[in-house]
Design an enzyme around this catalytic site. Structure first.
Site, PDB file in Angstrom:
ATOM      1  N   TYR A 122     -32.205  14.357 -20.328  1.00 59.58           N
ATOM      2  CA  TYR A 122     -30.778  14.341 -19.970  1.00 59.58           C
ATOM      3  C   TYR A 122     -30.454  13.218 -18.994  1.00 59.58           C
ATOM      4  CZ  TYR A 122     -29.770  18.283 -22.874  1.00 59.58           C
ATOM      5  OH  TYR A 122     -29.601  19.060 -23.983  1.00 59.58           O
ATOM      6  N   HIS A 135     -19.466  22.450 -26.163  1.00 61.83           N
ATOM      7  CA  HIS A 135     -20.911  22.514 -25.922  1.00 61.83           C
ATOM      8  C   HIS A 135     -21.276  22.094 -24.509  1.00 61.83           C
ATOM      9  CE1 HIS A 135     -21.433  22.086 -30.552  1.00 61.83           C
ATOM     10  NE2 HIS A 135     -20.953  23.253 -30.189  1.00 61.83           N
ATOM     11  N   CYS A 189     -30.454  24.671  -6.680  1.00 63.22           N
ATOM     12  CA  CYS A 189     -29.183  25.235  -6.191  1.00 63.22           C
ATOM     13  C   CYS A 189     -29.376  25.741  -4.755  1.00 63.22           C
ATOM     14  CB  CYS A 189     -28.807  26.405  -7.119  1.00 63.22           C
ATOM     15  SG  CYS A 189     -27.353  27.337  -6.605  1.00 63.22           S
TER      16      CYS A 189
HETATM   17  N1  APR Z   1     -16.891   7.295 -37.415  1.00 67.04           N
HETATM   18  C1  APR Z   1     -16.726   8.508 -38.027  1.00 67.04           C
HETATM   19  N2  APR Z   1     -17.742   9.359 -38.308  1.00 67.04           N
HETATM   20  C2  APR Z   1     -18.987   8.967 -37.958  1.00 67.04           C
HETATM   21  C3  APR Z   1     -19.251   7.726 -37.324  1.00 67.04           C
HETATM   22  C4  APR Z   1     -18.139   6.880 -37.057  1.00 67.04           C
HETATM   23  N3  APR Z   1     -18.276   5.687 -36.466  1.00 67.04           N
HETATM   24  N4  APR Z   1     -20.603   7.626 -37.122  1.00 67.04           N
HETATM   25  C5  APR Z   1     -21.143   8.757 -37.597  1.00 67.04           C
HETATM   26  N5  APR Z   1     -20.191   9.561 -38.113  1.00 67.04           N
HETATM   27  C6  APR Z   1     -20.334  10.909 -38.678  1.00 67.04           C
HETATM   28  C7  APR Z   1     -21.589  11.135 -39.487  1.00 67.04           C
HETATM   29  O1  APR Z   1     -21.346  10.827 -40.862  1.00 67.04           O
HETATM   30  C8  APR Z   1     -21.795  12.648 -39.298  1.00 67.04           C
HETATM   31  O2  APR Z   1     -21.048  13.375 -40.272  1.00 67.04           O
HETATM   32  O3  APR Z   1     -20.446  11.772 -37.572  1.00 67.04           O
HETATM   33  C9  APR Z   1     -21.195  12.926 -37.925  1.00 67.04           C
HETATM   34  C10 APR Z   1     -22.244  13.183 -36.857  1.00 67.04           C
HETATM   35  O4  APR Z   1     -22.885  14.383 -37.187  1.00 67.04           O
HETATM   36  P1  APR Z   1     -23.971  14.999 -36.195  1.00 67.04           P
HETATM   37  O5  APR Z   1     -24.924  13.958 -35.781  1.00 67.04           O
HETATM   38  O6  APR Z   1     -24.449  16.263 -36.864  1.00 67.04           O
HETATM   39  O7  APR Z   1     -23.151  15.377 -34.883  1.00 67.04           O
HETATM   40  P2  APR Z   1     -22.200  16.624 -34.675  1.00 67.04           P
HETATM   41  O8  APR Z   1     -21.496  17.019 -35.930  1.00 67.04           O
HETATM   42  O9  APR Z   1     -21.338  16.313 -33.502  1.00 67.04           O
HETATM   43  O10 APR Z   1     -23.246  17.780 -34.247  1.00 67.04           O
HETATM   44  C11 APR Z   1     -22.689  19.001 -33.850  1.00 67.04           C
HETATM   45  O11 APR Z   1     -24.896  19.774 -33.251  1.00 67.04           O
HETATM   46  O12 APR Z   1     -26.861  19.003 -32.366  1.00 67.04           O
HETATM   47  C12 APR Z   1     -25.770  19.829 -32.122  1.00 67.04           C
HETATM   48  O13 APR Z   1     -24.739  20.372 -30.073  1.00 67.04           O
HETATM   49  C13 APR Z   1     -25.019  19.307 -30.929  1.00 67.04           C
HETATM   50  O14 APR Z   1     -22.661  18.956 -30.631  1.00 67.04           O
HETATM   51  C14 APR Z   1     -23.730  18.756 -31.533  1.00 67.04           C
HETATM   52  C15 APR Z   1     -23.569  19.603 -32.783  1.00 67.04           C
END
Ligand code: APR
Length: 283
Positions: free
Chosen positions: A66, A121, A179
């Site tokens: 992190y 989240h 803490c």
């Molecule tokens: N513009 C639009 N979409 C995009 C871009 C971009 N420049 N770059 C990537 N993407 C899309 C990808 O095609 C994909 O569908 O963004 C999405 C990212 O998906 P993930 O990596 O799964 O991220 P997310 O959907 O936010 O994950 C949800 O999963 O791991 C947990 O807690 C974590 O908040 C996260 C949650």
């Protein structure tokens, strides 16, 4: 791909809009998505470190992960997509609510008003006590004392986390953030297997139920994690228009009947939201 004018027609009459945002919005700012190629840190699947079990086994390793994410986030800049959503929030006021799955602070740094933004989240810069649960927001890196000491191996200004070739520094638990109650603090994000903030979810439901939502805008998310993915699904049953913005033409986030815009959210959002935000678009 849907025609941008079709979305502009939806914007007439100042509609009530719910946005559900994912890692894709911050990807163009250089923050890796979770399920794309960039979702790795030092050959660790980032999802394997974002769990209570990982923190119990090795709190220092999770804190270093992190610390890396905080460092990368502080180096990143909000993009035109964050700014377009912030402008929409300012224009729409209480008729807009943005649910972000992102824990970075790029929405806030783009000027997004806090009252129309919910971090489903958690937030990267929140630090939460594992014992008393007290949470505070701080952008100072709580690990700086552990990471900053200069040594002949690398000067203080280099962050060993950013160079996979350098060993991960060993940090005794006693040097991790604690803490005032004596409990060890952890990053204030929601980990896999943990519940989201129930009070926040009830607030979101109250906003949704207060008046009909005209548009659900699903931006840069794979829509595989719940409850975030459920908002669009629920909207479809209420005949609310779901509009998907995603880089991947095969995205699971879109369903037949949605308006679908394939491309970089940082390009598409200013163009799509221009009638309300007045932004000039390059599309
Ligand atoms: N513009 C639009 N979409 C995009 C871009 C971009 N420049 N770059 C990537 N993407 C899309 C990808 O095609 C994909 O569908 O963004 C999405 C990212 O998906 P993930 O990596 O799964 O991220 P997310 O959907 O936010 O994950 C949800 O999963 O791991 C947990 O807690 C974590 O908040 C996260 C949650």
């Amino acid at each position: 791909m849907s025609d941008i004018a079709a979305f502009h027609t939806l914007l007439r009459g100042s509609p009530r809009i719910l946005a559900v945002v994912g890692a894709g919005l911050s990807a163009s700012s250089g923050l890796p998505t979770f399920r794309g190629a960039g979702g790795l840190w030092r050959n660790y699947e980032s999802t394997s470190l974002a769990t209570p079990g990982a923190f119990a086994r090795d709190p220092a390793l999770v804190w270093l992960f992190y610390a890396w994410r905080r460092h990368v986030c502080l180096q990143a800049q909000p993009n035109a997509g964050h700014r377009a959503l912030a402008a929409l929030a300012k224009a729409q006021g209480s008729d807009f609510l943005c649910l972000t799955q992102n824990v970075d602070n790029l929405h806030e740094r783009a000027g997004h008003p806090a009252d129309t933004l919910r971090h489903l989240h958690g937030r990267l810069f929140d630090v939460k006590c594992s014992t008393c649960r007290k949470t505070k927001y701080n952008t100072d890196d709580p690990l700086v004392p552990a990471l900053a000491p200069a040594s002949e191996d690398y000067p203080a200004c280099e962050n060993p986390l950013l160079d996979p070739g350098r060993p991960v520094p060993k940090i005794p638990t006693s040097e991790l953030p604690h803490c005032s109650c004596g409990g060890i603090q952890r990053p204030g994000v929601v980990w896999f297997g943990e519940n989201l903030d129930g009070r926040m979810l009830r607030e979101v439901d109250a906003w949704i139920d207060a008046k009909p939502v005209d548009i659900v805008l699903v931006i840069g998310t794979s829509s595989v994690v719940y409850p975030a993915a459920a908002y669009a699904e629920r909207a479809r049953t209420r005949h609310t228009k779901v509009v998907t913005v995603n880089l991947d033409p095969e995205t699971e986030a879109a369903e037949p009947g949605d308006l679908v815009y394939i491309g970089d959210a940082t390009q598409l959002l200013p163009a799509l939201l221009a009638p309300i935000t007045g932004a000039t678009s390059s599309l």
